[in-house]
Design a protein around this motif. Structure first.
Motif, PDB file in Angstrom:
ATOM      1  N   THR A  69       0.802  -1.225   0.000  1.00 31.43           N
ATOM      2  CA  THR A  69       0.000   0.000   0.000  1.00 31.43           C
ATOM      3  C   THR A  69       0.834   1.275   0.000  1.00 31.43           C
ATOM      4  N   ALA A  70       2.028   1.250   0.546  1.00 29.10           N
ATOM      5  CA  ALA A  70       2.871   2.456   0.635  1.00 29.10           C
ATOM      6  C   ALA A  70       3.849   2.488  -0.530  1.00 29.10           C
ATOM      7  N   GLU A  71       4.048   3.670  -1.052  1.00 28.01           N
ATOM      8  CA  GLU A  71       4.936   3.845  -2.195  1.00 28.01           C
ATOM      9  C   GLU A  71       6.394   3.867  -1.756  1.00 28.01           C
ATOM     10  N   ASN A  72       7.247   3.179  -2.528  1.00 25.76           N
ATOM     11  CA  ASN A  72       8.695   3.208  -2.334  1.00 25.76           C
ATOM     12  C   ASN A  72       9.145   2.644  -0.986  1.00 25.76           C
ATOM     13  N   ILE A  73       8.448   1.657  -0.482  1.00 26.25           N
ATOM     14  CA  ILE A  73       8.877   0.915   0.708  1.00 26.25           C
ATOM     15  C   ILE A  73       9.206  -0.506   0.263  1.00 26.25           C
ATOM     16  N   LEU A  74      10.409  -0.957   0.582  1.00 27.43           N
ATOM     17  CA  LEU A  74      10.893  -2.260   0.131  1.00 27.43           C
ATOM     18  C   LEU A  74      11.445  -3.028   1.324  1.00 27.43           C
ATOM     19  N   LEU A  75      11.151  -4.330   1.363  1.00 26.32           N
ATOM     20  CA  LEU A  75      11.630  -5.211   2.425  1.00 26.32           C
ATOM     21  C   LEU A  75      12.563  -6.244   1.820  1.00 26.32           C
ATOM     22  N   SER A  76      13.716  -6.454   2.448  1.00 26.24           N
ATOM     23  CA  SER A  76      14.689  -7.424   1.958  1.00 26.24           C
ATOM     24  C   SER A  76      15.101  -8.348   3.099  1.00 26.24           C
ATOM     25  N   ALA A  77      15.381  -9.595   2.755  1.00 22.96           N
ATOM     26  CA  ALA A  77      15.841 -10.593   3.721  1.00 22.96           C
ATOM     27  C   ALA A  77      17.129 -11.205   3.203  1.00 22.96           C
ATOM     28  N   GLY A  78      18.142 -11.223   4.043  1.00 25.52           N
ATOM     29  CA  GLY A  78      19.436 -11.756   3.646  1.00 25.52           C
ATOM     30  C   GLY A  78      19.797 -13.002   4.432  1.00 25.52           C
TER      31      GLY A  78
ATOM     32  N   LEU B  59      -0.548   5.359   0.462  1.00 25.01           N
ATOM     33  CA  LEU B  59       0.227   6.245   1.312  1.00 25.01           C
ATOM     34  C   LEU B  59       1.585   6.506   0.673  1.00 25.01           C
ATOM     35  N   SER B  60       2.175   7.624   1.035  1.00 28.86           N
ATOM     36  CA  SER B  60       3.567   7.855   0.665  1.00 28.86           C
ATOM     37  C   SER B  60       4.468   7.148   1.672  1.00 28.86           C
ATOM     38  N   ALA B  61       5.754   7.090   1.368  1.00 31.82           N
ATOM     39  CA  ALA B  61       6.684   6.406   2.261  1.00 31.82           C
ATOM     40  C   ALA B  61       6.731   7.086   3.627  1.00 31.82           C
ATOM     41  N   ASP B  62       6.814   8.419   3.649  1.00 29.40           N
ATOM     42  CA  ASP B  62       6.901   9.133   4.919  1.00 29.40           C
ATOM     43  C   ASP B  62       5.620   9.016   5.727  1.00 29.40           C
TER      44      ASP B  62
END
Length: 650
Positions: A143-152, A377-380
């Motif tokens: 739903t939020a723009e420019n939010i990314l989740l990464s798992a290493g 939503l925006s990222a902020d």
């Protein structure tokens, strides 16, 4: 009299799959042979992206969806990674943006031209460094723009604000390898499956575990997957038992002590990959190396899962790419489309899952409103604690059908506004692109000129990263007029006060000590200790500008108003992010690069010049040490020799 057997009614009971003709498939694509358990494929209504086999580094192919048939071996690739690409995902709100993770411990974001690639693309728009080991999985926020989740494979999940190219939070609650991640429908939570045999529900904005299951002793040692079941508050898992049987389970996130239901599938050895369609509430299960796709209907009442059917083909699959619902063909009653990567051929087949209907008119019972291209939503806004459901669109004409309410949640950071654990970040570059059509975001992108904002209105995540450089966003440099003629100032966008603005580039090699004006020593210091190993080339330029301007500054001006009264001009220096770029032609010092490519070339050219200067300095230092040793040897007295009259004692 026994009760008659009753067949459960379902409009998806007779769903079936179809294989298209050969001219609609994609041939001659060297699909990767990596054994990682991701999909290796991403698709949207515009492009098809596939991870390919390469001799060195990592690359993937991205071609227009309509470019079916035999693919030219010389087709341009995206090849900026130094290691093998492990996962790729398209931005759900911009079909031209794709993210990729790799064994080189980085996550990169790329921009695809509207008409496709004409040459190999090696210039990313965002480069995220934070993981210490390879990055296996990435997921965009729903739903939020420019939010990314990464798992290493360093047992950490990092939440990124791609718009600012910065980390929001680091989740380090896992004790072993993370096997999968899945967002809830509104993006307030995400689930993870881990090698320590625990299912976790995590609040990303608080960087803490909201709920977790006990250690599941019945799980085997192989990879297992989890996926959120829409807005039902339940999680679906697929795994291998201790006896190597493949099973599925449904969990309630409010009670994680035990699964609500478990069901055995078969005893095959391949990993089951779940694909959930939240519109039709159908779960598709496809095993890596299997030649069939099973599908179940998810219900709100026990037994929660109902087996529907299987689609069986003759060739095994390496992975599946899933087309978003807005890309399905409603005229054929297509409710899901997979892009099958063949395990034994260089072939990609589109597989359509179709509900049999006699009429080709639009059927609203099988096509409820689906997720649109408009972010809620925006990222902020999301980072500040707001939560909002997906903005839905009609599959008939594409108009928006809802306006979800905004609810508040706890903000990301703790009360001291610090990251729970700061990652090691070496490269930054902010996105600078026009807004997508229909975007509801009101926040400016990086690189846009904005008015000075109150410190309290800046998100805590942005303040955290600014603390690495200075506590000021604008740096004022006062210039005295000479004989009524103002001193020339560099061209730049106007600052909020109406004065000229000069951009100062900050990089992680800039001084970490907070200063009052962005330069070491304070506002009235006219010199700077040049440390090439700590300061970036752009910092030298900003320092020289400051030195030249302050040489004519009058003493005693404390504010902008007083400076204006005394006839001084005020220049504001604005900090922006720096990024490593590709080598290139030199430019004169006073020139401003006209585009991003020239900026990259100038940056690397300056790095080369600094490197050569360092080598020269090291050679001179070595020569100085040699001379000092010779002098010390000459000063030593000669043993057994007496100094005579008129002779030196050296």
């Amino acid at each position: 009299m026994p009760m008659a057997f009753k067949i459960r009614s379902s409009k998806f009971r007779h769903i079936y799959g179809t294989i298209p003709k050969k001219d609609l498939c994609y041939e001659n694509i060297r699909i990767t042979r990596n054994t990682h358990d991701s999909n290796f494929c991403a698709v949207n209504p515009k492009f098809l992206a596939v991870v390919t086999e390469t001799g060195g580094g990592g690359s993937f192919l991205c071609i227009p969806l309509k470019q079916s048939g035999r693919v030219d071996p010389k087709t341009p690739h995206i090849c900026g990674h130094a290691g093998v690409v492990l996962d790729i995902k398209f931005n759900p709100f911009n079909d031209n943006i794709i993210a990729s993770s790799s064994e080189d411990c980085t996550v990169k974001v790329w921009s695809i031209p509207e008409d496709g690639l004409k040459s190999n693309l090696s210039e990313w728009i965002v480069d995220l460094h934070g993981h210490k080991r390879r990055v296996g999985y990435i997921e965009w926020h729903p739903t939020a723009e420019n939010i990314l989740l990464s798992a290493g494979f360093d047992y950490k999940c990092v939440l990124w604000n791609v718009e600012q190219a910065e980390p929001v939070n680091v989740i380090s609650c896992h004790d072993n390898t993370v096997f999968s991640m899945s967002w809830s429908q509104d993006g307030s939570l995400f689930s993870t499956s881990c090698k320590d045999k625990k299912l976790r529900i995590i609040d990303p904005r608080m960087a803490r575990v909201a709920a977790e299951s006990p250690v599941q002793d019945n799980l085997g040692s192989r990879s297992w997957k989890s996926v959120f079941l829409g807005d039902t508050g339940r999680v679906f898992t697929s795994y291998h038992s201790r006896f190597c049987d493949r099973e599925i389970a449904v969990w309630d996130i409010k009670n994680m002590s035990a699964p609500m239901r478990t069901e055995g599938i078969d005893n095959a050895s391949s990993i089951l990959l779940p694909y959930y369609d939240q519109d039709t509430k159908i779960m598709y299960l496809a095993g890596k190396g299997d030649s069939n796709i099973r599908y179940f209907e998810i219900d709100d009442e026990s037994p929660y899962t109902h087996y529907l059917n299987s689609f069986i083909t003759s060739d095994p699959q390496r992975g599946l790419g899933v087309m978003p619902k807005r890309g399905c063909n409603t005229d054929r009653c297509e409710v899901m489309r997979f892009y099958k990567l063949h395990a034994s051929k260089n072939l990609i087949e589109p597989l359509s899952m179709i509900v049999p209907r006699k009429s080709s008119v639009f059927h609203d019972d099988i096509y409820p409103p689906t997720a649109s291209l408009i972010p809620s939503l925006s990222a902020d806004e999301w980072i500040s604690g707001q939560t909002r459901g997906q903005i839905l669109m009609s599959m008939l004409d594409g108009h928006v059908t809802n306006s979800p309410k905004v609810t508040s949640a706890k903000a990301v950071q703790n009360k001291d506004s610090t990251l729970s654990q700061a990652p090691t970040i070496t490269t930054y570059k902010a996105v600078n692109r026009p807004r997508p059509e229909g975007s509801v975001s009101t926040q400016p992108y990086a690189g846009e000129t904005t008015a000075t904002t109150n410190h309290r209105s800046i998100p805590a995540s942005l303040r955290n990263i600014k603390q690495l450089s200075t506590n000021e966003e604008f740096v004022s440099i006062k210039n005295e007029k000479s004989n009524g003629v103002p001193v020339d100032t560099p061209d730049g966008p106007m600052s909020p006060s109406g004065s000229n603005t000069v951009k100062k580039v900050w990089s992680p090699t800039s001084p970490s000590k907070a200063t009052t004006n962005g330069f070491p020593g304070g506002d009235n210091e006219n010199h700077c200790r040049l440390q090439s190993d700590r300061f970036s080339p752009e910092f030298f330029q900003a320092y020289l500008i400051n030195r030249d301007r302050t040489s004519t500054t009058s003493v005693g001006c404390q504010g902008t108003d007083l400076c204006n009264q005394k006839g001084h001009s005020v220049t504001h220096v604005k900090k922006v992010w720096s990024s490593p770029q590709s080598p290139a032609i030199p430019r004169w010092f006073g020139e401003t690069p006209t585009n991003e490519a020239e900026l990259r070339k100038a940056y690397f050219k300056q790095l080369e010049e600094i490197g050569s200067l360092k080598e020269q300095i090291s050679l001179k230092d070595k020569r100085i040490r040699q001379l000092e040793e010779e002098i010390s040897m000459l000063k030593l007295p000669v043993a057994g020799a007496e100094s005579g009259e008129g002779q030196s004692e050296c």
